[in-house]
Design an enzyme around this catalytic site. Structure first.
Site, PDB file in Angstrom:
ATOM      1  N   GLY A  58       5.811   1.440  -2.524  1.00 53.25           N
ATOM      2  CA  GLY A  58       6.320   2.221  -1.408  1.00 53.25           C
ATOM      3  C   GLY A  58       7.447   3.169  -1.758  1.00 53.25           C
ATOM      4  O   GLY A  58       8.068   3.744  -0.865  1.00 53.25           O
ATOM      5  N   ALA A  59       7.717   3.352  -3.046  1.00 57.57           N
ATOM      6  CA  ALA A  59       8.839   4.199  -3.455  1.00 57.57           C
ATOM      7  C   ALA A  59       8.390   5.569  -3.944  1.00 57.57           C
ATOM      8  O   ALA A  59       9.202   6.359  -4.418  1.00 57.57           O
ATOM      9  CB  ALA A  59       9.656   3.505  -4.541  1.00 57.57           C
ATOM     10  N   GLY A  60       7.093   5.868  -3.873  1.00 56.37           N
ATOM     11  CA  GLY A  60       6.612   7.164  -4.324  1.00 56.37           C
ATOM     12  C   GLY A  60       6.533   7.306  -5.828  1.00 56.37           C
ATOM     13  O   GLY A  60       6.515   8.425  -6.349  1.00 56.37           O
ATOM     14  N   LEU A  61       6.462   6.182  -6.531  1.00 53.22           N
ATOM     15  CA  LEU A  61       6.453   6.212  -7.996  1.00 53.22           C
ATOM     16  C   LEU A  61       5.083   5.856  -8.579  1.00 53.22           C
ATOM     17  O   LEU A  61       4.972   5.544  -9.760  1.00 53.22           O
ATOM     18  CB  LEU A  61       7.526   5.269  -8.557  1.00 53.22           C
ATOM     19  CG  LEU A  61       8.954   5.579  -8.119  1.00 53.22           C
ATOM     20  CD1 LEU A  61       9.935   4.594  -8.752  1.00 53.22           C
ATOM     21  CD2 LEU A  61       9.342   7.015  -8.474  1.00 53.22           C
ATOM     22  N   GLY A  62       4.043   5.913  -7.757  1.00 58.74           N
ATOM     23  CA  GLY A  62       2.686   5.754  -8.282  1.00 58.74           C
ATOM     24  C   GLY A  62       2.268   4.328  -8.538  1.00 58.74           C
ATOM     25  O   GLY A  62       1.447   4.083  -9.432  1.00 58.74           O
ATOM     26  N   SER A  63       2.776   3.379  -7.760  1.00 53.74           N
ATOM     27  CA  SER A  63       2.410   1.977  -8.005  1.00 53.74           C
ATOM     28  C   SER A  63       0.918   1.738  -7.815  1.00 53.74           C
ATOM     29  O   SER A  63       0.290   1.010  -8.594  1.00 53.74           O
ATOM     30  CB  SER A  63       3.220   1.041  -7.105  1.00 53.74           C
ATOM     31  OG  SER A  63       2.986   1.318  -5.737  1.00 53.74           O
ATOM     32  N   SER A  64       0.317   2.349  -6.795  1.00 54.79           N
ATOM     33  CA  SER A  64      -1.114   2.130  -6.557  1.00 54.79           C
ATOM     34  C   SER A  64      -1.957   2.775  -7.651  1.00 54.79           C
ATOM     35  O   SER A  64      -2.961   2.210  -8.091  1.00 54.79           O
ATOM     36  CB  SER A  64      -1.526   2.653  -5.182  1.00 54.79           C
ATOM     37  OG  SER A  64      -1.381   4.058  -5.091  1.00 54.79           O
ATOM     38  N   ALA A  65      -1.557   3.960  -8.107  1.00 55.89           N
ATOM     39  CA  ALA A  65      -2.291   4.612  -9.192  1.00 55.89           C
ATOM     40  C   ALA A  65      -2.210   3.788 -10.469  1.00 55.89           C
ATOM     41  O   ALA A  65      -3.207   3.621 -11.189  1.00 55.89           O
ATOM     42  CB  ALA A  65      -1.745   6.020  -9.432  1.00 55.89           C
ATOM     43  N   ASP A 113      -1.702  11.670  -9.437  1.00 59.62           N
ATOM     44  CA  ASP A 113      -1.099  10.369  -9.728  1.00 59.62           C
ATOM     45  C   ASP A 113      -1.941   9.594 -10.731  1.00 59.62           C
ATOM     46  O   ASP A 113      -1.425   9.072 -11.726  1.00 59.62           O
ATOM     47  CB  ASP A 113      -0.964   9.543  -8.446  1.00 59.62           C
ATOM     48  CG  ASP A 113       0.127  10.046  -7.527  1.00 59.62           C
ATOM     49  OD1 ASP A 113       0.613  11.179  -7.726  1.00 59.62           O
ATOM     50  OD2 ASP A 113       0.498   9.308  -6.591  1.00 59.62           O
TER      51      ASP A 113
END
Length: 311
Positions: A85-92, A133
């Site tokens: 949720g921090a915009g750092l590409g965790s899901s990618a 991403d």
């Protein structure tokens, strides 16, 4: 018990081009040294971290399993340094690492194929996605997305009438401080809001084009290691993104605090909350400034290594 296979993939940081990339403008992204690892080994049933593969929080992994067409069940384990949720590409990163581990089991580890499959998974799960991403998590280093092919082309990804050309884009070793607001914001409504503005206002359309120019100028500045110019462009980009309606009071607070010890600072990702990024050679001072106004800081560095199999 069979030894596990594993793969890891990096998080990402969008440096320039948020939102404008939706309208065909370029965007610049870099992999960062926060990584996600996925381990896989044969098991009697499908489990992820000991839980059901059907748990909604594993939807990206489940989609990777489905697309990999694995016949026999596996025990999967995820280890991640990337905050969600921090915009750092965790899901990618988890999608790419999962595909990498599953591909290693099949003996078919192919980064371009992983990049394309990962984009399709993000698109499927999120409803709409850009391949920047997932391509950055796959390729590592700096990645430039643009609508036309240029030098150092990595791969081209198409969907419907859309086409993205992903390019290798070498960047120097850089230090960034991320400031996380703690506020989540859905990407879809933010993107839709910008589209409404652009459709209704020639001025907004002009701002989107200006962000595209800033992206290319920012790339040149970073490759020359001209951090003063790059920081100035980050500040300009932030002003345009604010005018396009994707800012947030907490983001403004973090950006203002970080700029006192940085070359420049701006939101990164969709905005509306999420995170900002500061380019600085005083990372501890910048991190403390972010902490002092209620943000959660992360120190990150550019990472040249994309998805990789782990020994």
């Amino acid at each position: 018990m069979a030894a596990p296979v594993a793969a890891s993939a990096p998080g990402k940081l969008i440096l320039f081009g948020e939102h404008a990339v939706v309208f065909g403008e370029p965007a610049l992204c870099t992999a960062i040294d926060l990584r996600t690892e996925v381990f896989a080994r044969p098991h009697a049933e499908w489990l992820v971290d000991g839980a059901s593969l059907d748990d909604p929080k594993y939807r990206y992994v489940k989609a990777a399993v489905r697309r990999s067409r694995m016949e026999n069940p596996l025990w999967l384990e995820i280890r991640s340094m990337i905050p969600t949720g921090a915009g750092l590409g965790s899901s990618a990163a988890v999608t790419v690492a999962a595909l990498g581990a599953l591909a290693s089991l099949r003996g078919a580890f192919d980064p371009p194929a992983i990049a394309r499959e990962a984009f399709e998974i993000e698109h499927e799960v999120q409803g709409r996605a850009s391949p920047i991403d997932t391509s950055t998590a796959t390729a590592g280093g700096g990645v430039l997305v643009r609508p036309d092919e240029g030098d150092d082309l990595l791969w081209t990804i198409t969907r419907d009438t859309r086409r993205w050309c992903l390019h290798r884009c070498p960047l120097p070793e850089l230090t960034f401080v991320i400031g996380y607001t703690g506020i989540g914001a859905a990407t879809g409504p933010l993107v839709a809001g910008v589209k409404e503005r652009v459709d209704a206002s020639p001025k907004a359309a002009s701002m989107v084009r200006e962000i595209g120019h800033i992206t290319m100028d920012g790339l040149v500045a970073l490759q020359r290691n001209d951090l003063v110019a790059a920081g100035r462009l980050m500040d300009q980009d932030q002003g345009l993104l604010d005018e396009l309606g994707v800012g947030h009071p907490m983001l403004d607070r973090l950006v203002t605090a970080a700029r006192k010890s940085s070359y420049g600072a701006k939101l990164t990702g969709a905005g509306g909350g999420g995170s900002m990024v500061a380019l600085t050679d005083e990372p501890e001072r910048t991190a403390q400034a972010i902490r002092d106004v209620g943000g959660r800081p992360f120190l990150v560095h550019t990472d040249p290594v994309g998805v990789r199999r782990m020994p």
